[in-house]
Each structure stands twice: as C-alpha cells, then as structure tokens.
Design a protein around this motif. Structure first.
Motif: not given
Length: 296
Positions: A115-135
C-alpha cells in the motif's frame, strides 16, 4: 543530575535552538526512498511527502544496527547508497557494497509495497573483516521489518535483526524507530531497541534496552550538521565479572559536519565519544566517511 538524562537534554536542546530556515525539501542521506508507481528514487535533499524509507543501517554513527558498521580498527569508510536492481514495481530488489580499511560487506535488500503508506523489507549482509590482530573472519547479518508513513513528516517502523558475530557470540535485536521532519531543514530520528545474545559456546547471556538519537540540520544545499547520542536504559548479564559486549553498552555522543562537494558524492567527518569496554571511560573516535548517491 543523572548523566544519561543530562546527555539527552543537551542533545534535544541543542537541536531545538538551531534556526530553521524555509528552504526546499530535505531527505536523510543514509536512507533510500521506496519507489511507487508515481514517484522516482530521490537523488536530492527533499522532504518525503509520500512513500516510506527503509533504514539500513541505523542511526548509530559507530555501531550501526546490530553492529552493521562496527569496526574498532577503522576510522574511514565508504557508504554507498542502495540502488534498485530491478524495474519499478511493488516488489524491488536493491544491492550495495561497503568497503572499509580492513573490512568488506555486501548487502542485498528486497522491498515490498502493498500500500502507498506501508513497506515491508528484508535484507541479508555478508561481511569479511581482516586485521593484523585477529586475521580474517566472516559474518552475516539478517534484517527484516515494516515501515508505515503516519503523516507526511512522520515515519514509524519496527524491525528485527540477527548477527552471526563471526560465529562466536551471535546476537539479535528488536527495535522501534521514528523519523520526524521537524522543519524543512531539520530531521530528527530515534530508535528504542532490545538486544539479546543468542546461544554461544561461552554460556554468555547478556541483554540491553537502548536508545539512539540523531538530528540532521541543513545549513545550505551542500552543508549539513549531524548530532548523535545514545545510551543503554537497562543492562543484564549472567556473568557480571565479564565486560559487556560493545553493542550492549553503546553510550555515545558527538557531532559531524557533512559536505556534498558533488551532486553524487559527499563526506561526513567529526568526533564521536564512545565508552571503552575495558576502561569504562568515554573516548573520542574519529568518524570520516565518504558518501555516494545515485545520479539523476
């Protein structure tokens, strides 16, 4: 006086003392305008008079919703806009990527406008972190929610999130969000959330109820001021001797200046004071972020 109450009063009083000038339209740069049959994706700072906005990530300048932006080892990031990947209809798919100094993430979003005033949403995030401390370490985040446009200047939403947190101590949250256009140059938003750890090998059980606040004021078409603030209302832990996870103790306050030096490119810079999980003291953390938005 309670320091949390003082923080909240100073935040609100600072925003209300800003002069509000009559000027054409305002939209928050960290949101997307859901499409409708008659409207197009906004690329300017104009007020949303119809349709609904989806907030991914949230108003927290450092932690993000459920840790979506959190990275203790980075003070520089790139925040692109979510842009449609499909033809305009009631159901749309969006995608974006975010790259920090030592982390990368890719997000896919599906939105549905029944409807004009209503919205539904879903999201998925994939991430990669690389640091000198933890790899290297991987994580994923799942988001979902509903937004409802109460009036031309007031938008409300309810959302949920699950964060794998590198498969160490996963956590989830539920939140209620409000976005209010107090004037043509001033936008205020707030979020009340409940966050809880999920099953984990450390038998850690922590939870918190938290408030996040954000105000954005337009000085000119290119210059903006941002004020951030937030604190936990309550906290619980089954192991009091252990420090709370950073997202369970998100006391923060600070401000930034935002400048759009091109129609599709800008930058936000400032200082955000956050609580150090080891010392318990408030320490300044720089916020320097490049921002992008689709061209016309």
């Amino acid at each position: 006086m309670n320091p949390k109450l003082t923080l909240l009063l100073l935040f609100l009083s600072g925003l209300l003392t800003l002069p509000v000038k009559a000027q054409e339209n305002l939209i928050r740069k960290d949101s997307i305008k859901l499409p409708s049959r008659e409207s197009h994706v906004s690329t300017t700072d104009s007020a949303v008079t119809s349709g609904v906005s989806v907030t991914i990530p949230t108003i927290h300048p450092v932690l993000g919703k459920g840790g979506l932006q959190y990275n203790r080892f980075s003070d520089f990031s790139i925040a692109p806009y979510l842009t449609p990947r499909t033809q305009r209809s009631n159901i749309q798919f969006h995608g974006t990527g975010s790259d920090d100094i030592n982390s990368k993430s890719r997000t896919a979003v599906a939105t549905y406008t029944p409807a004009p005033r209503i919205s539904l949403y879903s999201a998925a995030t994939l991430g990669l972190v690389e640091t000198p401390f933890f790899g290297k370490a991987n994580y994923y985040i799942l988001n979902g929610g509903v937004n409802y446009l109460l009036s031309s200047n007031l938008n409300a939403g309810i959302s949920g999130m699950y964060n794998s947190n590198f498969n160490l101590i996963p956590f989830w949250s539920l939140s209620a969000d409000l976005q209010y256009m107090a004037g043509r140059n001033l936008m205020l938003e707030s979020s009340l959330s409940y966050m809880q750890t999920a099953n984990n090998p450390f038998n850690l059980d922590q939870s918190a109820v938290q408030i996040d606040l954000h105000g954005r004021y337009r000085l000119t078409d290119d210059w903006f001021l941002n004020a951030y603030g937030g604190f936990p209302v309550s906290q619980k832990s089954n192991l009091p001797s252990r420090n709370l996870m950073p997202m369970m103790d998100n006391t923060h306050y600070g401000g930034t200046v935002e400048y759009w030096f091109q129609p599709t490119m800008g930058a936000e810079a400032g200082l955000i004071w956050v609580r150090d999980i080891f010392s318990g003291k408030m320490r300044p953390q720089p916020k320097l972020e490049l921002k992008f938005r689709p061209g016309k």
